[in-house]
Design an enzyme around this catalytic site. Structure first.
Site, PDB file in Angstrom:
ATOM      1  N   LYS A  82       0.818  -1.219   0.000  1.00  0.00           N
ATOM      2  CA  LYS A  82       0.000   0.000   0.000  1.00  0.00           C
ATOM      3  C   LYS A  82       0.851   1.269   0.000  1.00  0.00           C
ATOM      4  O   LYS A  82       2.039   1.252   0.314  1.00  0.00           O
ATOM      5  CB  LYS A  82      -0.985  -0.044   1.165  1.00  0.00           C
ATOM      6  CG  LYS A  82      -2.097  -1.072   0.838  1.00  0.00           C
ATOM      7  CD  LYS A  82      -3.381  -0.862   1.522  1.00  0.00           C
ATOM      8  CE  LYS A  82      -4.407  -1.830   0.921  1.00  0.00           C
ATOM      9  NZ  LYS A  82      -5.384  -2.294   1.888  1.00  0.00           N
ATOM     10  N   ARG A  97      -3.606 -10.430   4.056  1.00  0.00           N
ATOM     11  CA  ARG A  97      -4.007 -10.372   2.643  1.00  0.00           C
ATOM     12  C   ARG A  97      -2.845  -9.766   1.864  1.00  0.00           C
ATOM     13  O   ARG A  97      -2.552  -8.577   2.004  1.00  0.00           O
ATOM     14  CB  ARG A  97      -5.275  -9.510   2.524  1.00  0.00           C
ATOM     15  CG  ARG A  97      -5.826  -9.410   1.128  1.00  0.00           C
ATOM     16  CD  ARG A  97      -7.043  -8.496   1.099  1.00  0.00           C
ATOM     17  NE  ARG A  97      -7.555  -8.358  -0.256  1.00  0.00           N
ATOM     18  CZ  ARG A  97      -7.063  -7.530  -1.161  1.00  0.00           C
ATOM     19  NH1 ARG A  97      -6.050  -6.744  -0.859  1.00  0.00           N
ATOM     20  NH2 ARG A  97      -7.581  -7.485  -2.380  1.00  0.00           N
TER      21      ARG A  97
HETATM   22  N1  PMM Z   1      -7.383  -3.821   0.232  1.00  0.00           N
HETATM   23  C1  PMM Z   1      -7.676  -3.766  -1.073  1.00  0.00           C
HETATM   24  C2  PMM Z   1      -8.745  -4.514  -1.593  1.00  0.00           C
HETATM   25  N2  PMM Z   1      -9.487  -5.300  -0.819  1.00  0.00           N
HETATM   26  N3  PMM Z   1      -9.952  -6.194   1.311  1.00  0.00           N
HETATM   27  C3  PMM Z   1      -9.691  -6.264   2.615  1.00  0.00           C
HETATM   28  N4  PMM Z   1     -10.436  -7.066   3.418  1.00  0.00           N
HETATM   29  N5  PMM Z   1      -8.678  -5.549   3.196  1.00  0.00           N
HETATM   30  C4  PMM Z   1      -7.888  -4.730   2.463  1.00  0.00           C
HETATM   31  O1  PMM Z   1      -7.000  -4.084   3.046  1.00  0.00           O
HETATM   32  C5  PMM Z   1      -8.134  -4.624   1.062  1.00  0.00           C
HETATM   33  C6  PMM Z   1      -9.202  -5.389   0.515  1.00  0.00           C
HETATM   34  C7  PMM Z   1      -6.864  -2.899  -1.971  1.00  0.00           C
HETATM   35  O2  PMM Z   1      -5.709  -3.551  -2.379  1.00  0.00           O
HETATM   36  P1  PMM Z   1      -5.564  -4.308  -3.819  1.00  0.00           P
HETATM   37  O3  PMM Z   1      -5.948  -3.298  -4.871  1.00  0.00           O
HETATM   38  O4  PMM Z   1      -4.151  -4.715  -3.886  1.00  0.00           O
HETATM   39  O5  PMM Z   1      -6.473  -5.481  -3.848  1.00  0.00           O
END
Ligand code: PMM
Length: 385
Positions: free
Chosen positions: A327, A362
């Site tokens: 991030k 994640r």
């Molecule tokens: N971050 C992203 C997308 N989905 N879901 C959860 N539960 N927690 C998160 O921190 C989260 C998420 C954004 O990141 P990406 O674009 O790399 O998927």
């Protein structure tokens, strides 16, 4: 009410033994040494008086700014305070919050399997089936490539694969439910055919969640934490687990000017409300997972405060998922590193939050984070030797 933190596994070491002769002194009664500090919100002056009377046997109760009170005591002092407290509701709140905070193992279930959370860290591998996600956008925007990548992540140690069909990067436009479903459904169906790995659908849309569950998904990852009331009904009917993530605003607007009175307490309070909303919709509380939502309506400082004080979210009693992977706040800490160059920051935050009790991580870089968390797990075991 929010817990502020505590000291675990207290050990006492003699300070004045000769060098080389340091010895650990086993604790006969750890409850006398494990210490908790709680923030009690919206406490009345009568309740504060009753608390003060109850702490006469040990512990400290003090009023703090903003109608709050601080209560600090060892676990055995808390037992005495709870027994003496002349306000049964407050006593219940103290008892249940401490029990929730101390919980460290959970089991989530899907139709035909279960997954233990807590004792060992669980990795959720990210596969964004989008043309525009901030880190892997466009890479897996093809069923074959998305499934191959998911299988690779599972082989590297991901117990859960999280598929998303809509980018939620700040300022991103919304995608229609039809488009989102068309992106993720073939991928989910194909991975389900080839593997029994847990499949999570990252969506805010009830219709997409329902179709994904029908196609073989096991879990719903709702970054809006039931903003759409139909989502609660669908998850309740399916009986599947759900991730409730904190977000201030929507992806289109969330980074414009996020404001909190006190970010950790505010996020705790909001997640508590979302958990209550889930239960009101008929979702089994044992199937809920919470997530502070790093980067979702949070400044750089907000993200760091949530990581530093993640422990406090444990007072909600549910397993915590952390999504720090690659991030933007890590980019800033790593000298403006591009998303693909933020692995060291991802690893550092995963290890830090694991030590604070996080259960699920994640991440994009599953193999690397798994290796780092294995080192952390060995250190955790060493602490018990
Ligand atoms: N971050 C992203 C997308 N989905 N879901 C959860 N539960 N927690 C998160 O921190 C989260 C998420 C954004 O990141 P990406 O674009 O790399 O998927």
């Amino acid at each position: 009410m929010t817990l502020l933190g505590s000291i675990h596994n207290p050990r006492i070491f003699s300070a004045d033994l000769a060098p080389g002769a340091a010895a650990e002194i086993p604790l006969a009664d750890p409850a006398r040494f494990i210490h908790f500090t709680l923030i009690l919100e919206k406490i009345s002056s009568t309740q504060l008086d009753l608390l003060r009377q109850a702490v006469s046997s040990g512990g400290v109760a003090e009023s703090a700014a903003g109608g709050r009170a601080l209560l600090s005591a060892t676990q055995s002092q808390f037992d005495a305070i709870i027994a003496r407290l002349a306000d049964p509701d407050l006593a219940d709140l103290l008892r249940s919050t401490i029990a929730a905070y101390r919980r460290c193992s959970w089991t989530i279930r899907s139709a035909n399997k279960s997954l233990e959370l807590g004792p060992t860290p669980i990795l959720m591998g990210i596969v964004n089936v989008t043309p525009d996600s901030f880190s892997d956008g466009g890479l897996f925007f093809d069923t074959g490539r998305a499934v191959a990548h998911a299988l690779e992540l599972a082989a590297s140690g991901a117990a859960i694969i999280d598929f998303g069909g809509e980018s939620t990067r700040p300022g991103s436009p919304e995608v229609s439910a039809e488009e989102e479903a068309a992106r993720v459904l073939p991928v989910i169906a194909e991975l389900r055919r080839q593997s029994s790995v847990w499949i999570s659908i990252d969506t805010r849309k009830p219709s997409v969640a329902r179709a994904a569950l029908d196609a073989g998904a096991d879990l719903v990852n709702d970054i809006s934490a039931l903003a759409d009331p139909d989502m609660g009904k669908i998850v309740a009917r399916a009986g599947c687990p759900i991730v409730l993530m904190h977000m201030q605003g929507t992806p289109a607007t969330m980074q414009l000017n996020p404001v909190y009175e006190e970010v950790v307490a505010d996020v705790c309070r909001e997640l508590r409300l979302r958990l209550a909303r889930a239960v009101a919709a008929g979702i089994d509380p044992e199937q809920t997972i919470i997530d502070p939502g790093l980067g979702f309506g949070k400044t750089f400082d907000h993200n760091l405060a949530l990581i530093a004080r993640l422990r406090e979210l444990r007072s909600l009693g549910r397993p915590i998922l952390v999504g720090s992977s690659r991030k933007a706040f890590l980019g800033r800490l790593l000298g403006n590193a591009a998303p693909a160059d933020r692995l060291l920051g991802t690893i550092a935050t995963c290890l830090w939050t694991r030590a604070a009790g996080a259960a699920i991580f994640r991440v994009h870089d599953v193999a690397e984070v798994a290796a780092a968390l294995n080192v952390g797990a060995a250190v955790e075991r060493g602490d018990r030797r």
